[in-house]
Design a protein around this motif. Structure first.
Motif, short mmCIF file in Angstrom:
data_model
loop_
_atom_site.label_atom_id
_atom_site.label_comp_id
_atom_site.label_asym_id
_atom_site.label_seq_id
_atom_site.Cartn_x
_atom_site.Cartn_y
_atom_site.Cartn_z
N ALA A 128 8.70 -12.16 2.22
CA ALA A 128 8.14 -12.85 1.03
C ALA A 128 8.71 -14.08 0.61
N SER A 129 7.81 -14.99 0.25
CA SER A 129 8.40 -16.28 -0.29
C SER A 129 7.72 -16.46 -1.62
N TYR A 130 8.39 -17.27 -2.70
CA TYR A 130 7.97 -17.30 -3.79
C TYR A 130 7.78 -18.76 -4.31
N LEU A 131 6.75 -19.02 -5.02
CA LEU A 131 6.54 -20.53 -5.14
C LEU A 131 6.18 -20.51 -6.90
N TYR A 132 6.84 -21.48 -7.47
CA TYR A 132 6.71 -21.72 -8.90
C TYR A 132 6.62 -23.01 -9.01
N TRP A 133 5.64 -23.45 -9.95
CA TRP A 133 5.45 -24.85 -10.35
C TRP A 133 5.19 -24.95 -11.86
N THR A 134 5.56 -25.91 -12.50
CA THR A 134 5.24 -26.57 -13.91
C THR A 134 5.29 -27.81 -13.93
N VAL A 184 9.25 -32.92 -6.55
CA VAL A 184 8.92 -33.26 -7.68
C VAL A 184 7.92 -34.55 -7.64
N THR A 185 6.73 -34.47 -8.06
CA THR A 185 5.86 -35.74 -8.00
C THR A 185 5.61 -35.98 -9.42
N CYS A 186 4.95 -37.09 -9.56
CA CYS A 186 4.83 -37.79 -10.87
C CYS A 186 3.31 -38.17 -11.06
N ILE A 187 2.61 -37.69 -12.00
CA ILE A 187 1.30 -38.48 -12.50
C ILE A 187 1.11 -39.41 -13.51
N VAL A 213 6.86 -30.16 -11.04
CA VAL A 213 7.72 -29.90 -10.20
C VAL A 213 7.56 -28.28 -9.65
N MET A 214 7.70 -28.33 -8.27
CA MET A 214 7.39 -27.14 -7.79
C MET A 214 8.33 -26.57 -6.67
N ALA A 215 8.80 -25.46 -6.66
CA ALA A 215 9.95 -24.62 -6.02
C ALA A 215 9.50 -23.52 -5.09
N GLN A 239 13.46 -24.10 -10.60
CA GLN A 239 12.26 -24.87 -11.00
C GLN A 239 12.38 -25.36 -12.46
N ALA A 240 12.84 -24.49 -13.17
CA ALA A 240 12.60 -24.80 -14.67
C ALA A 240 13.82 -25.59 -15.24
#
Length: 118
Positions: free
Chosen positions: A21-27, A74-77, A87-89, A101-102
Motif C-alpha cells: 500500500a502507498s498513500y498520496l496526499y496533496w494540498t 512542491v510545485t508552484c502555480i 505540495v504532494m507527498a 505534507q501538511a
C-alpha cells in the motif's frame, strides 16, 4: 469455464496478497511569493530547514526531497496576487505522509522575504 474462474481467482488472491500500500496526499496553499520562482525558493528553503534529504531542484518546475521514507514534491502555480504552492507527498505510512505534507505546506505558506524577492 470452472478452470478459468479458478485461475482468475488464484491470480487475484496472489496479486492482492503481495501488493504494497502507498498513500498520496496533496494540498495547495497560498504563499507570500509574488512569482513562481520565489515560491520554489521558499519550498527549497523549507525542505532544507525541515531536514529533507536528496533535495532536487528542477528549475522553474518543482523542488523535491525525502524524509523518513516519504517523498515530497512542491510545485508552484502563478496565481494572483501571490503564487500558490502545491505540495504532494507519497509513502507507505499514511499518517506520516499526511503529517509531512501538511508540515511542508504550512511552512511554505509562512515564509517571508525581507529583501527584494520578486
Amino acid at each position: 469455464m470452472n478452470r478459468v474462474l479458478t485461475l482468475i481467482a488464484a491470480l487475484t488472491i496472489s496479486l492482492t496478497s503481495s501488493a504494497d500500500a502507498s498513500y498520496l496526499y496533496w494540498t495547495s496553499t497560498s504563499t507570500n511569493a509574488g512569482r513562481t520562482n520565489t515560491c520554489l525558493s521558499f519550498a527549497q528553503s523549507t525542505l532544507s530547514y525541515l531536514g529533507y534529504q536528496g533535495i532536487r531542484v528542477t528549475k522553474g518546475l518543482e523542488v523535491s526531497g525525502s524524509k523518513a521514507g516519504v517523498y515530497v514534491a512542491v510545485t508552484c502555480i502563478g496565481t494572483r496576487p501571490r503564487a500558490t504552492a502545491m505540495v504532494m507527498a507519497v509513502g507507505d505510512d499514511g499518517n506520516l505522509v499526511n503529517k509531512l505534507q501538511a508540515e511542508v505546506a504550512l511552512r511554505v505558506s509562512k515564509v517571508i522575504c525581507f529583501d527584494t524577492c520578486d
